[in-house]
Design an enzyme around this catalytic site. Structure first.
Site, short mmCIF file in Angstrom:
data_model
loop_
_atom_site.label_atom_id
_atom_site.label_comp_id
_atom_site.label_asym_id
_atom_site.label_seq_id
_atom_site.Cartn_x
_atom_site.Cartn_y
_atom_site.Cartn_z
N GLU A 476 -86.07 0.54 -30.03
CA GLU A 476 -85.03 0.60 -30.95
C GLU A 476 -85.13 1.81 -31.84
OE1 GLU A 476 -83.50 -1.68 -31.02
OE2 GLU A 476 -84.28 -3.10 -29.19
N GLU A 505 -77.16 3.33 -24.84
CA GLU A 505 -78.43 3.16 -24.59
C GLU A 505 -79.24 4.30 -24.37
OE1 GLU A 505 -80.70 0.26 -25.14
OE2 GLU A 505 -78.74 -0.61 -25.11
N HIS A 607 -75.62 -11.98 -23.84
CA HIS A 607 -75.09 -10.75 -23.75
C HIS A 607 -74.21 -10.71 -23.38
CE1 HIS A 607 -79.59 -9.59 -23.23
NE2 HIS A 607 -78.96 -8.06 -23.58
N ILE A 608 -73.34 -11.23 -22.65
CA ILE A 608 -71.79 -11.22 -22.12
C ILE A 608 -71.26 -12.82 -22.93
CG2 ILE A 608 -72.64 -10.37 -20.28
CD1 ILE A 608 -71.54 -12.68 -18.41
N GLY A 611 -72.17 -11.74 -27.51
CA GLY A 611 -72.57 -10.11 -27.89
C GLY A 611 -71.51 -9.31 -27.47
N GLY A 612 -72.03 -8.67 -27.19
CA GLY A 612 -71.39 -7.20 -27.13
C GLY A 612 -70.24 -6.74 -26.24
N TYR A 613 -71.36 -7.39 -24.95
CA TYR A 613 -71.27 -6.87 -23.30
C TYR A 613 -70.80 -7.49 -21.97
CZ TYR A 613 -74.93 -4.10 -24.89
OH TYR A 613 -76.61 -3.13 -25.21
#
Ligand SMILES: [Zn+2]
Length: 691
Positions: A476, A505, A607-608, A611-613
């Site tokens: 982070e 990342e 996440h998917i 979230g933005g994934y």
């Protein structure tokens, strides 16, 4: 409540997290939206196709939102409550509508295109050009080209999708919060690490307002929260209870009032319909249009390459723990609730240390000192602790720091280190508090939030971190560095803004590598009682353990990425297979054990779905390839050669960290590395090559 004395309307200094209450949300956002609408309407009338006449006013309109909407979203993650959720839900549709309205503004879009195609274009610097190009791209993705009914339908879908994703994530939070397994029989806790005893007793005490719960005598409360679930699966000896909690975990949010299954199909159907309106053949194509990866074929190719190197090692890993379980008297075949447990036994047998043995060497303050020292060596920055009480913190445990370079303040950050399951989302993340930007008010320095869910301090003992918590903190912090060391003055592309998802990342995973560099790691250890650094032999074991079951872990991530990709390319909600068939088929093919028929992992795959994934989970691996290759530049320069490290670090700082979203990621990467990235370093670091 009116707009008077509303902390969300203060637009200077830091957001007033300590003063914001749910009642402030609606009046503040309503008033800001009204003002912003007026300014946008004015801009549409008088839009000039110049930087000063078009992009500067955009920045000015954005600032009040940074002080109001940003904090509301942040508090929703770290100080969740029913009242805040309701307030958020009340304004969310209006905020979404406004965002879309700006992106879909034809006059503004035309003005942006005229700027790009006009004589003034070459006078803009690279970051400004990228800013304009991204705005055009986003407007196109937001349906600026649509008219009439199609446009209405597009907007309707956007509103519904946004609500669905909020519901999805709340269901996961509620389902996680609702589950508990209470253990009262001390004999059942045999073999538990001390940290698990402490976390579980503390959780019981908090849930029952019973301060008599003790780490040694219980009762203990196990939850689906990661710091509780994970060590329980690794150390609890009563197999039937492991099974119960495993089943609860893979069945999270899959039934009853929190059932996410109908939401999943609805989300996929709407994403597909929206992509079709934009002229894409599937959602994945739309997603990749704004990513570093050129197309789905390139992603498939990467997955296939990594898979072929990892499949054999994964199956060998499983055979190994299966044999160990058999030798130790487990007569039934190995099942899902056994793998974590026996893997941990194998790890202990092979590396002969436990997480609990390491924790005392990693008190949080000591780790922070080490991390800050490393940042100074690599990037020439100094980090100083500041008085958090003056930074309007949202919780008493929140810490606050300043970042300096050449004795000048360049950025600041919040650190919210510990798990608070009742109000804080799980996992760890970094996000912006304030972006670096140059405006009429002068230069705004960047401020970021680093949020972890580490083991809380118990009594007078500081937080003693597990090694993986240390890695998470480095991760982070790596994101934070990109947010803070940016030198770009336009908020739209400063820090992580404008960085493609699959390149996001690089800095975070890059930093994790330093946890395996001996002088760095040893330097940030100090036994909580004796102050002794981590002994050499323990360090050697940590390094050896790094590649432990790396094939299995690689395959797990690849399976998630592959499932995500399939759901957003070929999956048809009206077809023969349902989403769980896809989950079971892909996960089955890519793991040693077939998933349980009732497994509903997708129902908690925030996440998917929240979230933005979406059609972007592969991004973790994509940027891991880049981050490993970036670290290899330091290895090639010589990790123990301080001046070579400083020189390479300065180059990393001045390219990847400083330029962020202001240029195409591959161009920035080439500037740092002098060539295109290679997968060699990632496979080597994972022990998946023969070399
Ligand atoms: Zn990350």
């Amino acid at each position: 409540m009116s707009t008077e004395n509303n902390p969300l309307l203060v637009q200077e200094g830091l957001p007033r997290y300590d003063e914001i209450t749910p009642e402030h949300v609606e009046p503040a956002i309503d008033s800001l939206l009204e003002q912003a609408e007026a300014r946008i309407a004015e801009l549409e009338q008088n839009a000039e196709s110049t930087w000063d006449g078009l992009l500067k006013p955009f920045e000015e309109i954005d600032i009040p939102f940074a002080y109001a909407w940003g904090p509301v979203s942040h508090l929703l993650s770290v100080k969740n409550s029913d009242a805040l959720r309701q307030a958020h839900e009340a304004v969310l549709p209006k905020v979404i509508a406004f965002g879309l309205r700006v992106q879909q503004s034809r006059p503004l879009y035309d003005a942006l295109c005229a700027l790009r195609d006009g004589d003034g274009w070459n006078a803009l610097d690279r970051a400004q050009q990228r800013c304009v190009k991204l705005k055009i791209r986003d407007a196109e993705q937001a349906g600026v080209g649509l008219e009439g009914e199609e446009k209405e339908r597009f907007n309707e879908i956007a509103r519904e999708l946004s609500q669905l994703s909020t519901d999805f994530s709340n269901h996961v939070l509620d389902a996680t919060k609702a589950y508990e397994l209470i253990i009262r029989d001390q004999s059942e806790t045999e073999g538990w690490p001390t940290s698990l005893r402490q976390v579980a007793a503390q959780s019981y005490a908090q849930a029952n307002e019973d301060t008599d719960a003790s780490p040694d005598e219980g009762p203990w409360r196990i939850t689906l929260d990661f710091p509780s679930f994970m060590p329980f699966m690794q150390h609890h000896r009563v197999r039937a209870q492991r099974e119960a909690i495993y089943r609860a975990h893979v069945g999270r949010a899959s039934a009853g009032e929190w059932d996410n299954s109908p939401l999943i199909d609805r989300i996929l159907t709407l994403r597909k319909e929206q992509s079709t309106l934009l002229g894409f053949s599937c959602y994945a194509d739309r997603s990749l249009a704004s990513k570093m990866a050129p197309d789905t074929a390139a992603v498939e190719q990467m997955i296939a390459e990594l898979k072929s190197a990892s499949d054999g090692p994964m199956r060998a890993d499983f055979a190994e723990i299966e044999a160990l379980a058999r030798e130790n008297g487990q007569e039934t075949p190995l099942l899902h609730w056994d793998t974590g447990f026996w893997s941990e036994r194998l790890r202990e047998a092979r590396f002969d240390y436990t997480d609990d043995q390491l924790r005392p060497y990693f008190p949080l303050p000591k780790v922070l000192d080490g991390l800050f020292g490393l940042s100074e060596r690599l990037f020439g920055i100094q980090i100083e602790r500041a008085d958090a009480s003056t930074a309007h913190p949202w919780h008493a445990n929140v810490q606050y720091f300043h970042v300096l370079r050449n004795d000048q303040l360049i950025a600041s950050f919040y650190l919210d280190p510990y798990s608070r399951p009742a109000e804080k989302r799980g996992g760890a993340w970094m996000n912006d508090c304030l972006n670096r930007r140059q405006s009429e008010r002068g230069l705004q320095l960047p401020v970021v939030h680093l949020v972890c869910n580490g083991t809380p301090p118990v009594g007078d003992t500081p937080s003693l971190m597990s090694f993986s918590e240390v890695e998470t903190l480095f991760h982070e912090f790596g994101h934070g560095l990109q947010g803070m060391l940016t030198t770009i003055d336009y908020a739209e592309v400063s820090g992580l803004n404008g960085v493609e998802w699959d390149a996001v990342e690089i800095a975070s995973q890059f930093m994790e590598n330093w946890c395996y560099h001996k002088p760095t790691l040893i330097g940030m250890t100090g036994h909580v009682e004796t102050g002794e650094p981590l002994p050499d032999d323990l360090f050697e074991k940590i390094v050896a353990a790094r590649t432990f079951q790396s094939g299995t872990q690689m395959m797990r991530q690849l399976a998630f990425g592959q499932t995500d990709l399939l759901l957003h390319t070929s999956y048809d909600p009206k077809g023969e297979e349902n989403v769980f068939d896809v989950e079971h088929r892909v996960v089955g093919e890519m793991s040693a054990l077939q998933p349980l028929p009732e497994s509903r992992f997708l129902c908690a795959f925030s996440h998917i779905f929240a979230g933005g994934y979406a059609a972007g989970y592969y991004s973790y691996k994509w940027s891991e390839v880049l981050s490993a290759d970036a670290f290899a530049a330091f290895e090639e320069a010589g990790l123990d050669d301080e001046s070579a490290v400083a020189e390479t670090g300065a180059r990393f700082r001045d390219t990847i960290l400083a330029l962020g979203g202001s240029r195409a990621p591959m161009d920035i990467y080439r500037d740092f590395r002098g060539r295109a990235p290679s997968t060699e370093a990632l496979l080597r670091h994972n022990g998946l090559t023969d070399a």
